[in-house]
Motif scaffolding. Structure first.
Motif, short mmCIF file in Angstrom:
data_model
loop_
_atom_site.label_atom_id
_atom_site.label_comp_id
_atom_site.label_asym_id
_atom_site.label_seq_id
_atom_site.Cartn_x
_atom_site.Cartn_y
_atom_site.Cartn_z
N PHE A 237 0.83 -1.20 0.00
CA PHE A 237 0.00 0.00 0.00
C PHE A 237 0.87 1.26 0.00
N ALA A 238 1.93 1.25 0.80
CA ALA A 238 2.80 2.42 0.85
C ALA A 238 3.38 2.73 -0.52
N ALA A 239 3.77 1.69 -1.25
CA ALA A 239 4.38 1.90 -2.56
C ALA A 239 3.37 2.35 -3.61
N MET A 240 2.17 1.76 -3.59
CA MET A 240 1.21 2.03 -4.64
C MET A 240 0.33 3.26 -4.35
N VAL A 241 0.12 3.56 -3.07
CA VAL A 241 -0.75 4.68 -2.70
C VAL A 241 0.05 5.94 -2.39
N GLY A 242 1.33 5.78 -2.05
CA GLY A 242 2.16 6.92 -1.71
C GLY A 242 2.10 8.06 -2.71
N PRO A 243 2.21 7.79 -4.02
CA PRO A 243 2.13 8.89 -5.00
C PRO A 243 0.81 9.65 -4.96
N LEU A 244 -0.28 8.97 -4.57
CA LEU A 244 -1.56 9.69 -4.44
C LEU A 244 -1.49 10.71 -3.32
N LEU A 245 -0.84 10.33 -2.23
CA LEU A 245 -0.70 11.27 -1.12
C LEU A 245 0.19 12.44 -1.53
N GLY A 246 1.21 12.16 -2.36
CA GLY A 246 2.03 13.24 -2.88
C GLY A 246 1.24 14.17 -3.77
N ASN A 445 3.44 9.95 -13.31
CA ASN A 445 2.28 9.76 -14.19
C ASN A 445 0.97 9.72 -13.40
N LEU A 446 0.99 9.08 -12.23
CA LEU A 446 -0.23 9.05 -11.42
C LEU A 446 -0.59 10.47 -10.96
N GLY A 447 0.43 11.24 -10.58
CA GLY A 447 0.18 12.62 -10.21
C GLY A 447 -0.36 13.44 -11.37
N ALA A 448 0.18 13.20 -12.56
CA ALA A 448 -0.30 13.94 -13.74
C ALA A 448 -1.76 13.61 -14.03
N LEU A 449 -2.16 12.34 -13.82
CA LEU A 449 -3.56 11.97 -14.04
C LEU A 449 -4.47 12.67 -13.04
N VAL A 450 -4.02 12.74 -11.79
CA VAL A 450 -4.81 13.44 -10.77
C VAL A 450 -4.98 14.90 -11.15
#
Length: 648
Positions: A237-246, A445-450
């Protein structure tokens, strides 16, 4: 050349029909007729249930038998109550039951001979040494002469489940999934499902897929991965969800100036309103009306100033009420992501004493949600989009089936379950960490999608291309027969009815992840739907296993545990004492193994050996068991829905 498989459906129907007409014949036939002797799998299931009820001294008349099948979730699988009536009509009298049983067992032996011939033919063309080939052939013939092993009767679809097809995800997501799975030594299913939940968090509430007409599917998902304790769920979870928190922090920083400005405007407007009110209060009667109108206008201006809330993408363990409030504050978008399953107990009423599923049901469907607050007027969320991404222990999966309303109101039908193989005890020590380039690409990329979708107030509408729409129609045509009362999904019709919609949602997420910055301006193509259908096949197989697991009794669950141990150790024989040493952390006493081993023997997975003669006083030796020689061969699976096409 193809040849017909030896069988006689009429004789099989007559045997079961006779047993339903005259339950006493079950005991007479059970000694010579096993469930594996039936060619049609449904007949094997029926005969097994009849034998079990007879052994337990329970009634096996048609009404009681239908009730038992329904309670076990098998009535739809075998054709429903009308088929039981058909079986009874197929036999005029129970007097010839033994004759019909002889026909069934004769055909079963003939099928064994056909199978033996196929094995010998495969052996002859295998390229093996002639001497070894002849020796192996003799062993097969000896086994056949001794009676051989009939095909085992499945305990359910829990074993040999497909692995998560991460390769169909966009490259930047797939690379991260494989790398995190390697570093944490967890099954790919875990980071794969959490990656889908992360994409759902980024796009949920900000995009919808338009299928046809007014059918639109939002792009939010509910995913639940089932793994035992110690499976490193938190690290994944830390690895996959961490970028969302960023990304959430970046949104907060971007919103702070507007919040400060709005707060200042609110204070200024409040002061102006306060001064106007004081002036009106202190004015004489001649000028009070004008000042009162000014004070009213100032108060309304102050009330109209809205201070934005800090953006929040992710919550952990929230109550239903808190989730509703956050959805209202966050413009209808929220994700509950957690490596634990405590949220289920919370919404079942752990604190309030009353289950509250409405927020989660409407949050998945996108139906309007009204939020009542004590401090201000009621608010409503036009199209809420709630994401759920959890990793729970097996006991939680079994508990939620009994939680009030979870099945009846449709919460379980909205969940994409994953039941991956447990890797604990077989993990590689010192695995390579996630390469920095892969972690950076995933985070960026996840941040860019957000960010690309964050400012949208109305969701982007993603149409399907004509070919993509045809592919969705193919899936609908393949699914519909499975939902019929006699279909293979009859016992999970609530889940299966939402299957096509789930595939469409996943297609939307894949599309947006493929086109990070402009996906909202492009239609979803057929190739993307095809990739989503591969994920759909995966989740369909795991849903069948999950619902079977939720409906299984303790002995069946323990039997699956023993089968997993047998497969993991590749053992061909074992003693009860050896087995207990291996599973005693999950099966408390050796006596608890007795019904489990009996169940496995009834299903044809193991055979108990005759005990050796006693050599003297003392404790008798531990019972020994042989394992079905074909146990380690993966079982056949249903044809994937993605391969289904329209009839010509």
């Amino acid at each position: 050349m193809s040849r017909p498989v030896p069988h006689d459906l009429a004789a099989e129907q007559a045997v079961i029909g006779a047993a339903l007409l005259a339950p006493t014949v079950v005991g007479e036939l059970a000694a010579t007729l096993s469930p594996g002797d039936f060619w049609r799998p449904a007949h094997g299931v029926l005969w097994e249930a009849l034998c079990m009820l007879h052994a337990e001294g329970q009634p096996t008349d048609p009404i009681a038998f239908a009730a038992h099948l329904a309670e076990a979730g098998n009535l739809g699988k075998v054709g429903g109550a009308p088929y039981l009536h058909t079986l009874i009509q197929a036999v005029p009298t129970a007097a010839n039951a033994m004759h019909y049983a002889g026909i069934v067992t004769d055909h079963a032996r003939r099928r064994q001979v056909v199978d033996l011939g196929d094995r010998l033919a495969n052996l002859a063309t295998s390229g093996a040494d002639v001497t070894e080939m002849v020796a192996a052939g003799r062993a097969l013939l000896d086994g056949a002469a001794e009676g051989g092993w009939p095909p085992p009767i499945p305990l359910g679809d829990r074993r040999h489940l497909p692995g998560f097809p991460a390769e169909i995800l966009p490259a930047w997501v797939a690379d991260a999934v494989f790398a995190v799975a390697e570093f944490t030594q967890t099954p790919v299913d875990l980071p794969g499902c959490i990656a889908l939940a992360a994409l759902s968090t980024a796009a949920g509430g900000r995009a919808e897929v338009e299928v046809r007409g007014n059918w639109r599917e939002p792009t939010n998902l509910f995913t639940v991965v089932v793994l035992p304790p110690g499976s490193r769920k938190s690290a994944v979870f830390a690895a996959m969800v961490g970028p969302l928190l960023g990304a959430e922090r970046a949104l907060v920083e971007r919103a702070k100036p507007a919040i400060v400005e709005a707060e200042l405007a609110a204070r200024v407007a409040g002061k102006v309103a306060e001064r106007a009110a004081n002036a009106a209060a202190n004015a004489d009667a001649s000028g009070r009306d004008t000042l009162l109108a000014d004070a009213t206008a100032a108060a309304m201006n102050a009330e109209a100033v809205t201070v934005p809330v800090l953006p929040q993408l992710v919550a952990d363990d929230v109550t239903s009420e808190e989730a509703a409030s956050l959805l209202a504050e966050q413009g209808g978008r929220l994700a509950v992501l957690s490596p634990e399953g405590g949220i289920f107990a919370t919404i079942a009423g752990r604190y309030s004493g009353t289950p509250n599923l409405e927020v989660f049901l409407k949050g998945h469907a996108g139906d309007m949600l009204r939020v009542n607050r004590r401090s201000r007027a009621a608010e409503h969320v036009e199209h809420p989009a709630l994401t759920l991404g959890l990793a729970v222990q097996p006991d939680v999966l079994r508990d939620i089936a009994d939680m009030p309303g979870f099945r009846g109101k449709g919460l379980l039908a909205r969940i994409l379950f994953a039941l991956p193989e447990n890797t604990v005890g077989r993990r590689k020590v010192g695995a390579d960490p996630v390469p920095e380039s892969i972690a950076t690409a995933y985070s960026t990329n996840l941040g860019a999608l957000v960010v690309s979708l964050a400012e949208r107030t109305d969701p982007a509408v993603l149409p399907l291309t004509p070919n993509a729409n045809e592919r969705v129609l193919d899936i609908e045509r393949a699914v519909e027969p499975r939902l019929a009362p006699s279909g293979v999904w009859a016992h999970i019709v609530d889940w299966g009815s939402k299957y096509t919609g789930a595939v469409v949602r996943m297609a939307g997420l894949i599309h947006l992840a493929d086109h990070l910055r402009d996906g909202w301006s492009k239609p979803v193509d057929a190739e993307t739907v095809e990739r989503a259908a591969i994920l759909g096949d995966y989740f369909a197989a795991h849903a069948l296993a999950a619902f079977d697991d939720m409906g299984a009794d303790k002995n069946t669950r323990n039997a699956r545990l023993v089968l997993a141990w047998i497969e993991r150790t590749a053992t061909g024989a074992f003693t009860k004492k050896e087995l207990y040493r291996a599973v005693r952390s999950q099966i408390p006493t050796a006596a608890d193994l007795d019904p489990v081993l009996s169940l496995l023997e009834m299903h044809g997975y193991v055979r108990q050996l005759d005990p050796p003669p006693r050599a003297g006083a003392g404790r008798p030796p531990s019972p020994s068991f042989l394992v079905h020689p074909e146990l380690h061969r993966p079982s056949a699976v249903l044809r994937p829905i993605r391969d289904a096409r329209r009839p010509a």
